[in-house]
Design a protein around this motif. Structure first.
Motif, PDB file in Angstrom:
ATOM      1  N   GLU A  44      25.035  -3.502   8.554  1.00  0.00           N
ATOM      2  CA  GLU A  44      23.973  -3.159   8.994  1.00  0.00           C
ATOM      3  C   GLU A  44      22.179  -3.323   8.497  1.00  0.00           C
ATOM      4  N   VAL A  45      22.680  -3.786   6.614  1.00  0.00           N
ATOM      5  CA  VAL A  45      21.347  -3.788   5.154  1.00  0.00           C
ATOM      6  C   VAL A  45      22.082  -4.866   4.559  1.00  0.00           C
ATOM      7  N   LEU A  46      21.228  -6.171   4.566  1.00  0.00           N
ATOM      8  CA  LEU A  46      22.055  -7.033   3.099  1.00  0.00           C
ATOM      9  C   LEU A  46      20.971  -6.600   2.332  1.00  0.00           C
ATOM     10  N   VAL A  47      21.198  -6.581   1.384  1.00  0.00           N
ATOM     11  CA  VAL A  47      21.197  -6.124  -0.080  1.00  0.00           C
ATOM     12  C   VAL A  47      20.916  -7.754  -0.896  1.00  0.00           C
ATOM     13  N   LEU A  48      19.502  -8.465  -1.559  1.00  0.00           N
ATOM     14  CA  LEU A  48      20.288  -9.563  -2.257  1.00  0.00           C
ATOM     15  C   LEU A  48      19.175  -9.433  -3.522  1.00  0.00           C
ATOM     16  N   LEU A  49      20.110  -9.458  -4.849  1.00  0.00           N
ATOM     17  CA  LEU A  49      20.108  -9.699  -5.945  1.00  0.00           C
ATOM     18  C   LEU A  49      19.355 -11.065  -6.317  1.00  0.00           C
ATOM     19  N   SER A  72      18.876  -6.529   8.713  1.00  0.00           N
ATOM     20  CA  SER A  72      17.839  -5.538   8.082  1.00  0.00           C
ATOM     21  C   SER A  72      18.023  -6.455   6.542  1.00  0.00           C
ATOM     22  N   VAL A  73      17.094  -7.418   5.847  1.00  0.00           N
ATOM     23  CA  VAL A  73      17.702  -8.017   4.580  1.00  0.00           C
ATOM     24  C   VAL A  73      16.028  -7.221   3.820  1.00  0.00           C
ATOM     25  N   LEU A  74      16.562  -6.748   2.744  1.00  0.00           N
ATOM     26  CA  LEU A  74      15.679  -6.220   1.560  1.00  0.00           C
ATOM     27  C   LEU A  74      16.329  -6.971   0.172  1.00  0.00           C
ATOM     28  N   VAL A  75      15.528  -7.559  -0.628  1.00  0.00           N
ATOM     29  CA  VAL A  75      15.722  -8.073  -1.664  1.00  0.00           C
ATOM     30  C   VAL A  75      15.218  -7.552  -2.861  1.00  0.00           C
ATOM     31  N   VAL A  76      16.016  -7.711  -3.717  1.00  0.00           N
ATOM     32  CA  VAL A  76      15.613  -7.034  -5.364  1.00  0.00           C
ATOM     33  C   VAL A  76      15.458  -8.100  -6.526  1.00  0.00           C
ATOM     34  N   GLY A  77      14.052  -7.892  -7.008  1.00  0.00           N
ATOM     35  CA  GLY A  77      13.999  -8.419  -7.659  1.00  0.00           C
ATOM     36  C   GLY A  77      14.864  -8.693  -8.850  1.00  0.00           C
ATOM     37  N   ASP A  78      14.795  -9.690  -9.958  1.00  0.00           N
ATOM     38  CA  ASP A  78      15.880 -10.330 -10.945  1.00  0.00           C
ATOM     39  C   ASP A  78      14.540  -9.873 -12.200  1.00  0.00           C
ATOM     40  N   GLY A  79      13.156  -8.869 -12.401  1.00  0.00           N
ATOM     41  CA  GLY A  79      13.027  -8.850 -13.566  1.00  0.00           C
ATOM     42  C   GLY A  79      12.453  -9.925 -14.201  1.00  0.00           C
ATOM     43  N   ALA A  91       7.391 -15.153  -0.900  1.00  0.00           N
ATOM     44  CA  ALA A  91       8.394 -16.512  -0.687  1.00  0.00           C
ATOM     45  C   ALA A  91       9.289 -15.707   0.335  1.00  0.00           C
ATOM     46  N   ALA A  92      10.195 -15.114  -0.363  1.00  0.00           N
ATOM     47  CA  ALA A  92      11.035 -13.342   0.419  1.00  0.00           C
ATOM     48  C   ALA A  92      11.243 -13.077   1.982  1.00  0.00           C
ATOM     49  N   ALA A  97      13.136 -11.227   4.576  1.00  0.00           N
ATOM     50  CA  ALA A  97      13.622 -10.443   4.325  1.00  0.00           C
ATOM     51  C   ALA A  97      12.103  -9.531   4.967  1.00  0.00           C
ATOM     52  N   GLN A  98      12.558  -8.061   5.032  1.00  0.00           N
ATOM     53  CA  GLN A  98      12.247  -6.710   5.324  1.00  0.00           C
ATOM     54  C   GLN A  98      11.436  -6.632   4.349  1.00  0.00           C
ATOM     55  N   ASP A  99      11.940  -6.094   3.283  1.00  0.00           N
ATOM     56  CA  ASP A  99      11.353  -6.114   2.144  1.00  0.00           C
ATOM     57  C   ASP A  99      11.771  -5.920   0.727  1.00  0.00           C
ATOM     58  N   TYR A 100      10.825  -6.314  -0.322  1.00  0.00           N
ATOM     59  CA  TYR A 100      11.368  -6.622  -1.423  1.00  0.00           C
ATOM     60  C   TYR A 100      10.550  -5.694  -2.391  1.00  0.00           C
ATOM     61  N   ILE A 101      11.569  -5.055  -3.567  1.00  0.00           N
ATOM     62  CA  ILE A 101      11.800  -4.434  -4.609  1.00  0.00           C
ATOM     63  C   ILE A 101      12.092  -5.293  -5.719  1.00  0.00           C
ATOM     64  N   PRO A 102      11.106  -4.376  -6.577  1.00  0.00           N
ATOM     65  CA  PRO A 102      10.990  -4.901  -8.382  1.00  0.00           C
ATOM     66  C   PRO A 102      12.648  -4.804  -9.274  1.00  0.00           C
ATOM     67  N   SER A 103      13.009  -5.145  -9.369  1.00  0.00           N
ATOM     68  CA  SER A 103      14.168  -4.865 -10.252  1.00  0.00           C
ATOM     69  C   SER A 103      13.845  -3.715 -11.056  1.00  0.00           C
ATOM     70  N   SER A 104      12.396  -3.474 -12.021  1.00  0.00           N
ATOM     71  CA  SER A 104      12.100  -3.125 -12.838  1.00  0.00           C
ATOM     72  C   SER A 104      11.893  -1.316 -11.981  1.00  0.00           C
ATOM     73  N   MET A 105      11.633  -1.541 -10.561  1.00  0.00           N
ATOM     74  CA  MET A 105      11.616   0.245 -10.709  1.00  0.00           C
ATOM     75  C   MET A 105      12.586   1.264 -10.544  1.00  0.00           C
ATOM     76  N   GLY A 106      13.505   0.038 -11.170  1.00  0.00           N
ATOM     77  CA  GLY A 106      14.432   1.816 -10.665  1.00  0.00           C
ATOM     78  C   GLY A 106      15.702   1.140  -9.162  1.00  0.00           C
ATOM     79  N   PRO A 107      16.606   2.089  -9.080  1.00  0.00           N
ATOM     80  CA  PRO A 107      17.614   2.786  -8.411  1.00  0.00           C
ATOM     81  C   PRO A 107      16.778   3.543  -7.376  1.00  0.00           C
ATOM     82  N   GLU A 108      15.943   4.559  -7.406  1.00  0.00           N
ATOM     83  CA  GLU A 108      15.767   5.488  -6.747  1.00  0.00           C
ATOM     84  C   GLU A 108      14.822   5.001  -5.611  1.00  0.00           C
TER      85      GLU A 108
END
Length: 239
Positions: A44-49, A72-79, A91-92, A97-108
């Motif tokens: 249901e969701v693809l998470v790209l690290l 649905s695609v979520l990209v997690v930044g690489d710092g 670019a994502a 991709a539906q969203d992009y989250i910087p890795s610095s934000m943590g898991p929450e």
């Protein structure tokens, strides 16, 4: 849900966070493997690290199987530095991709966003699949009708039949069946467990008049082909 990464440590932390949020997570490290899992397991969701131009090209070319809906695609930044990460986010999103989250934000924030994505999937997911005259599965009430007869299936057989039903006329490997029976947990199954479960499912199908729907494909696995035998169809009298 699938995640892919070139570094095991962030993948493990993300996997643990998502599992604690109630998600079933499968982690792969190669694009070819990810593509195979997407086509066979309906995530249901693809998470790209991490993000790169190669990931962008791969994501734009990625096409789910015809029987699947949107992914649905979520990209997690690489710092990366802030300016670089901002460009990666753009670019994502442009790549699909539906969203992009910087890795610095943590898991929450990651788990919160995944929950929102899964809720959207639930709103668009059909409550029932199939037709009452052939095979109908209600995903809310966990009820099954085969050739118009309601049949009561235990939990594992319900999910196994559901998987077969959404992959009609496709060969399902023993590895896939083991994954379904373990509910994605990858636990070890006794050698004869799969044989017993397939035998029980066949007996249920046969008792409803659906003999021959579940075929063995020697050397490959099993193929589910629901069809109506004319002798099992009750004709309605004309009014």
């Amino acid at each position: 849900m699938n995640a892919r990464t070139n570094d095991d440590r962030p993948a493990i932390s993300v996997k643990v966070a998502l599992e604690r949020a109630g998600a079933q997570v499968h982690t792969v490290t190669e694009r070819a493997e990810a593509k195979q899992w997407i086509r066979h397991w309906d995530p249901e969701v693809l998470v790209l690290l991490g993000w790169s131009a190669v990931n962008g090209d791969w994501l734009q070319r990625l096409q789910p199987a015809p029987h699947q809906g949107s992914l649905s695609v979520l990209v997690v930044g690489d710092g990366a530095p802030e300016d670089h990460e901002r460009m990666d986010a753009v670019a994502a999103l442009e790549a699909g991709a539906q969203d992009y989250i910087p890795s610095s934000m943590g898991p929450e924030p990651l788990t919160a966003q995944v929950r929102n994505m899964l809720k959207n999937c639930e709103r668009t997911r059909p409550i029932r699949i199939g037709e009452m005259e052939t095979l109908c599965i209600d995903l809310v009430s966990r009820r099954v009708w085969i050739l118009g007869q309601e049949m009561h299936l235990p939990r594992q057989l319900f999910y196994l039949l559901h998987y077969f039903a959404i992959h009609p006329d496709e060969v399902v490997s023993s590895h896939q069946i083991a994954y379904i029976l373990s509910e994605g947990k990858g636990v070890h199954l006794a050698p004869n467990t799969q044989v017993v479960k397939i035998h029980r499912l066949r007996k249920i199908l046969e008792s409803a008049g659906a003999k021959g729907w579940l075929e063995t494909v020697p050397g490959f696995g099993y193929r589910f082909t629901p069809r109506i035998d004319p002798k099992n169809v009750t004709k309605k009298s004309p009014h």
